[in-house]
Scaffold this active site. Sequence first.
Site, PDB file in Angstrom:
ATOM      1  N   ASN A 116      -4.448  -6.173  -0.385  1.00 47.59           N
ATOM      2  CA  ASN A 116      -4.688  -5.010   0.689  1.00 47.59           C
ATOM      3  C   ASN A 116      -3.921  -3.990   0.952  1.00 47.59           C
ATOM      4  O   ASN A 116      -4.304  -2.893   1.511  1.00 47.59           O
ATOM      5  CB  ASN A 116      -4.837  -5.968   2.032  1.00 47.59           C
ATOM      6  N   ALA A 147     -12.741   2.726   8.355  1.00 48.38           N
ATOM      7  CA  ALA A 147     -12.409   1.671   9.285  1.00 48.38           C
ATOM      8  C   ALA A 147     -11.520   2.185  10.220  1.00 48.38           C
ATOM      9  O   ALA A 147     -10.565   3.024  10.206  1.00 48.38           O
ATOM     10  CB  ALA A 147     -11.782   0.640   8.486  1.00 48.38           C
ATOM     11  N   LYS A 156      -8.742   4.492  -5.721  1.00 49.32           N
ATOM     12  CA  LYS A 156      -9.943   3.478  -5.126  1.00 49.32           C
ATOM     13  C   LYS A 156     -10.853   3.224  -6.451  1.00 49.32           C
ATOM     14  O   LYS A 156     -11.223   2.052  -6.618  1.00 49.32           O
ATOM     15  CB  LYS A 156     -10.342   3.871  -3.945  1.00 49.32           C
ATOM     16  N   ASP A 196       4.566  -7.773   3.712  1.00 45.81           N
ATOM     17  CA  ASP A 196       4.425  -6.392   4.134  1.00 45.81           C
ATOM     18  C   ASP A 196       5.911  -5.710   4.243  1.00 45.81           C
ATOM     19  O   ASP A 196       7.122  -6.277   4.243  1.00 45.81           O
ATOM     20  CB  ASP A 196       3.921  -6.471   5.726  1.00 45.81           C
ATOM     21  N   ASP A 238       8.066  -4.959  -0.797  1.00 44.79           N
ATOM     22  CA  ASP A 238       7.717  -3.287  -1.114  1.00 44.79           C
ATOM     23  C   ASP A 238       6.819  -3.488  -2.347  1.00 44.79           C
ATOM     24  O   ASP A 238       7.365  -4.083  -3.522  1.00 44.79           O
ATOM     25  CB  ASP A 238       9.012  -2.825  -1.414  1.00 44.79           C
ATOM     26  N   VAL A 239       5.580  -3.434  -2.581  1.00 45.32           N
ATOM     27  CA  VAL A 239       4.782  -3.516  -3.476  1.00 45.32           C
ATOM     28  C   VAL A 239       4.966  -2.398  -4.713  1.00 45.32           C
ATOM     29  O   VAL A 239       4.501  -2.517  -5.638  1.00 45.32           O
ATOM     30  CB  VAL A 239       3.224  -3.423  -3.161  1.00 45.32           C
ATOM     31  N   THR A 294      -8.601   1.625  11.854  1.00 46.63           N
ATOM     32  CA  THR A 294      -7.264   0.993  11.551  1.00 46.63           C
ATOM     33  C   THR A 294      -6.335   2.102  12.133  1.00 46.63           C
ATOM     34  O   THR A 294      -6.548   3.293  12.378  1.00 46.63           O
ATOM     35  CB  THR A 294      -7.195   0.870   9.941  1.00 46.63           C
ATOM     36  N   TYR A 345      -6.887   9.745  -2.959  1.00 54.41           N
ATOM     37  CA  TYR A 345      -7.290   8.625  -2.518  1.00 54.41           C
ATOM     38  C   TYR A 345      -8.377   8.204  -3.213  1.00 54.41           C
ATOM     39  O   TYR A 345      -8.424   6.906  -3.763  1.00 54.41           O
ATOM     40  CB  TYR A 345      -7.517   8.826  -1.100  1.00 54.41           C
TER      41      TYR A 345
END
Length: 251
Positions: free
Chosen positions: A80, A178, A149, A37, A53-54, A180, A145
């Site tokens: 995720n 969700a 996806k 994360d 850091d992706v 979140t 977004y």
Amino acid sequence: MTDFEGLKALVTGGASGIGRATAELLAERGASVAVLDLDPSSVEKPLLGYRADVTDDASVRQAVAAAVADLGGLDVVVNNAGIGAQGTVEDNDDEEWHRVLNVNVIGMVRVARAALPHLRESSHAAIVNTCSIAATAGLPQRALYSATKGAVYSLTLAMAADHLREGVRVNCVNPGTADTPWVGRLLDSASDPAAERAALAARQPSGRLVSAAEVAGAIAYLASPLSGATTGTSLAVDGGMQGLRLRPVGQ
């Protein structure tokens, strides 16, 4: 259940929300779990936290290598980490498109690329990508977004085909809206948060938001060795949003 006993798992974006619920569930079911994360400071034992850091390939490779060394191998990757975006195609500039695609799509590529050499050594290798209802249903004000996806959904199928004969299963989970932290921030910014929450809940036939724990349960199913014949599959956890068309209440 102890279906993950002895397995080693890595969850990106695992410090909160769906990722945190997933990491904790896999640990409860016997896995040793590493959380990657941007801010792993809240990660507590038995989970292991690593900063990553992706959007930075070197950061991903370093974190994956450290996690695999500490875990003693790798069997499961839950891709995720992701960010949201609002608006039509007119509302986000090129920079924002590049930023969100870089996290939501290329970020998954970086993690999978770093993890695959280790997964090929596992007898129970699985990758689960967090996709979204936005990949399969047209949602208003979610153009950017949804595009990311949709790419994740197609990427999942391609990866499943590429790596099946290497013993690596690849699936994705498609949550509805969700409950979140990101959705919480979205609601907080609305002019009428209560009305916005009611609208988000109402568009799902179940009449409520999806919980992080429910999505985690679906991810665990796809990642489990008990699901060894399941690959190239998207599992909807959306309160019936994708497939059901209920009549209005009272009719």
